[in-house]
Design a protein around this motif. Structure first.
Motif, short mmCIF file in Angstrom:
data_model
loop_
_atom_site.label_atom_id
_atom_site.label_comp_id
_atom_site.label_asym_id
_atom_site.label_seq_id
_atom_site.Cartn_x
_atom_site.Cartn_y
_atom_site.Cartn_z
N LEU A 285 130.12 26.20 -7.93
CA LEU A 285 129.92 27.44 -8.68
C LEU A 285 131.23 28.17 -8.97
O LEU A 285 131.21 29.26 -9.55
N SER A 286 132.35 27.59 -8.59
CA SER A 286 133.66 28.24 -8.80
C SER A 286 134.22 27.83 -10.15
O SER A 286 134.54 26.65 -10.37
N PRO A 287 134.39 28.76 -11.08
CA PRO A 287 134.93 28.42 -12.41
C PRO A 287 136.37 27.92 -12.30
O PRO A 287 137.12 28.32 -11.41
N ASP A 288 136.75 27.03 -13.24
CA ASP A 288 138.12 26.50 -13.26
C ASP A 288 138.91 27.04 -14.44
O ASP A 288 139.89 26.45 -14.86
N TYR A 289 138.45 28.16 -15.00
CA TYR A 289 139.14 28.78 -16.13
C TYR A 289 139.43 30.24 -15.79
O TYR A 289 138.93 30.76 -14.78
N GLU A 290 140.21 30.90 -16.63
CA GLU A 290 140.59 32.27 -16.35
C GLU A 290 139.42 33.22 -16.56
O GLU A 290 138.64 33.09 -17.51
N ILE A 291 139.28 34.16 -15.66
CA ILE A 291 138.18 35.11 -15.74
C ILE A 291 138.33 35.99 -16.99
O ILE A 291 139.43 36.38 -17.37
N GLY A 292 137.20 36.25 -17.65
CA GLY A 292 137.18 37.12 -18.82
C GLY A 292 137.20 36.38 -20.14
O GLY A 292 136.86 36.94 -21.17
N CYS A 293 137.63 35.09 -20.13
CA CYS A 293 137.68 34.38 -21.42
C CYS A 293 136.28 33.99 -21.85
O CYS A 293 136.01 33.88 -23.04
N LYS A 294 135.37 33.81 -20.91
CA LYS A 294 133.94 33.76 -21.19
C LYS A 294 133.32 35.05 -20.66
O LYS A 294 133.95 35.77 -19.89
N ARG A 295 132.12 35.31 -21.04
CA ARG A 295 131.47 36.56 -20.64
C ARG A 295 131.34 36.64 -19.12
O ARG A 295 130.87 35.70 -18.48
N ILE A 296 131.76 37.75 -18.54
CA ILE A 296 131.57 38.00 -17.11
C ILE A 296 130.15 38.54 -16.93
O ILE A 296 129.75 39.50 -17.58
N LEU A 297 129.40 37.90 -16.05
CA LEU A 297 127.98 38.22 -15.91
C LEU A 297 127.73 39.14 -14.73
O LEU A 297 128.46 39.11 -13.73
N LEU A 298 126.67 39.93 -14.85
CA LEU A 298 126.29 40.88 -13.80
C LEU A 298 124.96 40.43 -13.20
O LEU A 298 123.96 40.32 -13.91
N SER A 299 124.95 40.18 -11.91
CA SER A 299 123.70 39.79 -11.26
C SER A 299 123.81 39.93 -9.75
O SER A 299 124.85 39.59 -9.16
#
Length: 505
Positions: A285-299
């Motif tokens: 579940l750990s993304p390998d790209y920079e945060i924010g370049c895809k939508r940051i989700l709230l949950s």
């Protein structure tokens, strides 16, 4: 000869296509000022746009309710910090009822094509609709970016023996309870729908090509005292301004500024570690790209749902289906009864653009063949007296779409005022103004995380340009595009083309 006499069609000053937030917002302001005749064409049988279409379990907004509503309407009596989808639909229906918009609505009326026709007194839009022909001096496209569901290319999907549904076409009679369910995707709709499905399905498989960054949602109910206080317009306005200002602070993350991006990355990492104790699942579940370049989700409940015994997280895409078997790119296969496609929308190439022909007969889709372009994110060269709401570079990845829409509404009303006051027959932005604005967008975008951090649906795959988002804050969008100025436009009066010099501010 009038436009109506020339075409044999009914004539209005303004034809609005779409009855979501943008279309109803413009309709409200036009109805209040009472200057222009107008009609709102809506292909569905009810208003609400994406909030009418998307009724899947768990649907809600990730922008606080008092910021995700019109500033020019009485404050809604919102029960929670983040509004549920049904609450937003109700809000938009109340807008229709309380603003007297029903008489202007044409429900079940689809735009089939629109074509600009030049006339001695300027020109007009000739519309063909499922309800008959219509002539309009001005055309406003308010179809949004989330109106056409995107279905992935999955081998054998058409022959799947179970049920297939996109989240935007949800049905309450779907086989979910006690069934084997597959969810394809891990974006905003997937994160919202998965917790509820996990509680009902016998087994739930989540096919995730790219894991998202997730941060705490922190939703809560308002107390009775808070609701009473926020029914006071001045108090609701004050909260709205504070929410807007606070959300705009997040834009620094999209510029990869430090410590802004480090803080949001740490917040997402802490949330993941707090809710996923299993190290193997946490790694998947750990993304390998920079945060924010895809939508940051709230949950707050997505990660816990993945920890359930009946949930399987498949860290690769669904690639093929055979009878009831769904096979992932990893080679793992799963027996499923129902497939839920949480796969987003055709956002960078809106299908409505294939139905609009401009001054020289060019299709809007052709004009946008290398990605959407515009001036002021609202007007397009070659398409006189046409305005696009929530279109090219008019969305945000960190703040309210409604604020952006209201900025565009101010621009459109200023243009209509200019048309009326100047007596010019048409307004068409120059090719140079469009090119300069496009270059400005590209320059603003170059250093953002969207062009340096990963691939996303914000970027047009044909050109590699950022075409969906405004590469700045919400407030900077208003400063740049919140006032109409006629200088970048060509105007037509008495068959002569001139460059407009008047300001419609």
């Amino acid at each position: 000869m009038s436009a109506q006499q020339a075409t044999g069609a009914d004539h209005v000053d303004v034809a609005i296509v779409g009855a979501g937030f943008a279309g109803l917002g413009l309709a409200t302001l036009l109805a209040r000022r009472g200057r222009e005749s107008f009609v709102v064409l809506e292909r569905a049988d009810a208003v609400g746009g994406t909030w009418r279409d998307n009724t899947y379990p768990g649907i809600a907004c990730d922008i606080p309710a008092h910021l995700y509503s019109f500033s020019f309407r009485p404050p809604g009596d919102w029960s929670r910090l983040f509004p549920a989808g049904a609450d937003i639909r109700d809000y938009l229906q109340r807008t229709v009822d309380e603003e007297g918009l029903a008489e202007h609505l044409e429900l079940g009326c689809e735009l089939l094509c629109a074509r600009w026709e030049a006339t001695p007194d300027g020109g007009h839009w000739q519309l063909s609709t499922s309800g008959g022909p219509l002539c309009a001096s001005t055309l406003v496209l308010a179809v949004g970016r989330l109106s056409e569901p995107r279905m992935p290319a999955v081998e054998g999907l058409a022959d799947f023996h179970g049920e297939v549904v996109h989240t935007a076409t949800w049905r309450d009679d779907l086989l979910i309870d006690g069934a084997r369910v597959g969810v394809v995707g891990s974006g905003a709709s997937a994160v919202q729908i998965i917790p509820g499905l996990a509680e009902r399905a016998a087994e739930l498989v989540v096919f995730s090509r790219t894991p998202p960054y997730v941060v705490p949602r922190g939703d809560r109910a308002y107390t009775d005292a808070e609701r009473a206080d926020l029914r006071v317009p001045a108090h609701a306005d004050s909260l709205r301004e504070q929410l807007l200002h606070d959300a705009d602070k997040a834009f620094g993350q999209r510029l990869r500024r430090h410590p802004d991006i480090d803080e949001i990355r740490a917040r997402a990492s802490d949330h993941l570690h707090a809710q996923i104790p299993d190290p193997d699942l946490r790694a998947a579940l750990s993304p390998d790209y920079e945060i924010g370049c895809k939508r940051i989700l709230l949950s707050d409940d997505y990660y816990p749902a993945l920890m359930r015994d009946n949930v399987i997280f498949e860290p690769s895409a669904l690639v093929s289906v055979s009878e009831h078997k769904a096979t992932a790119a990893s080679g793992h296969a799963y027996e499923v009864d129902t497939l839920v496609m949480a796969t987003g929308f055709e956002a960078t190439a809106p299908p409505a653009a294939t139905r609009i022909r401009g001054r020289d007969g060019e299709l809007l889709a052709q004009h946008w063949s290398q990605g959407m372009v515009s001036y002021a994110s609202t007007v397009v060269h070659g398409f006189p007296n046409m305005f696009v709401l929530d279109g090219p570079n008019a969305a945000l990845g960190h703040n309210s779409a409604i604020y952006m829409i209201e900025t565009q509404l101010d621009y459109v009303l200023g243009a209509l005022d200019h048309l009326a006051q100047s007596g010019c027959g048409t307004l068409e932005v120059t090719a140079q103004a469009e090119a300069d604005y496009t270059a400005e967008i590209d320059e603003r975008s170059a250093s953002t995380v969207w062009l340096t951090g990963c691939e996303s649906w914000y970027v047009d795959p044909r050109s590699g340009r950022l075409t969906l988002l405004w590469p700045g804050t919400a407030e900077s969008f208003r400063r740049r595009n919140g006032h109409f100025d006629a200088a970048p436009f060509m105007t037509a009066r008495d068959d002569e083309q001139t460059t407009g010099e008047e300001s419609g501010r």
